[in-house]
Enzyme design. Structure first.
Site, short mmCIF file in Angstrom:
data_model
loop_
_atom_site.label_atom_id
_atom_site.label_comp_id
_atom_site.label_asym_id
_atom_site.label_seq_id
_atom_site.Cartn_x
_atom_site.Cartn_y
_atom_site.Cartn_z
N LYS A 67 0.83 -1.21 0.00
CA LYS A 67 0.00 0.00 0.00
C LYS A 67 0.86 1.26 0.00
CE LYS A 67 -4.07 -2.12 1.92
NZ LYS A 67 -4.48 -2.67 0.67
N CYS A 68 1.90 1.24 -0.78
CA CYS A 68 2.89 2.32 -0.84
C CYS A 68 2.83 2.99 -2.22
CB CYS A 68 4.28 1.71 -0.61
SG CYS A 68 5.66 2.84 -0.78
#
Length: 183
Positions: A35-36
């Protein structure tokens, strides 16, 4: 002399894996997160893997939740996410800590071998990371710890760490060095 091949890590199911099993291969060891802002690099990594795997190249993926809690979920859910969204085929290991007193011994070693490599200032996220990290620690650039997700370490066929790439590094620069090591 100690090398990467002297370490044992855990696969995503918790089984021991001796990195000696990768002896003779060029490795790219990377701490990842699902989730970057850098998560799309999974696409670039998979392309490198597909292009060079048959020539003796391996990517070792170590999910890490230490940066902004951007790798939530179980080891299996992270693996499924990467397979489904990016089609990754390279080995994925158990989630690790890369910094601090609980850092995985492999990552402690990697940092001892290669310190912070500096940001690619042409990358749009580089100034954001620099400001964020400078606000917390004005001397962060002098420290070898991992700064963010998708930091990569290039290891030659003998287990020696030859380069470190921060997440802002262009994949084509990494690819050139991989090609040199595969010769």
């Amino acid at each position: 002399m100690k090398t990467v091949f002297d370490f044992t890590v855990k696969d995503r199911k918790g089984q021991d894996v001796s990195l000696r099993s990768y002896q003779g291969e060029v490795l790219l060891i990377v701490n990842t997160a699902t989730k970057c802002g850098f998560t799309p690099q999974y696409d670039e990594l998979e392309k490198l893997y597909e292009k060079y795997h048959s020539q003796g190249f391996e990517i070792l993926d170590f999910p890490c939740n230490q940066f902004g809690q951007q790798a939530p979920g179980t080891d299996e859910s992270i693996h499924e996410f990467c397979k489904l969204n990016f089609g990754t085929e390279f080995p994925r290991f158990k989630k690790v800590k890369v910094n601090g007193p609980e850092a995985d011994p492999l990552y402690q070693f990697l940092q001892e071998q290669k310190g912070f490599a500096g940001w690619d200032d042409s990358h749009p996220i580089a100034p954001v990371l620099d400001k964020m990290l400078s606000d917390v620690d004005p001397d962060y650039k002098q420290k070898a710890d991992i700064k963010w997700n998708f930091t990569k370490f290039l290891v030659n066929k003998y287990g020696v760490v030859v380069a470190r790439f921060e997440p802002t590094e262009k994949t084509e620069n990494i690819e050139k060095q991989i090609e040199e090591l595969l010769k």
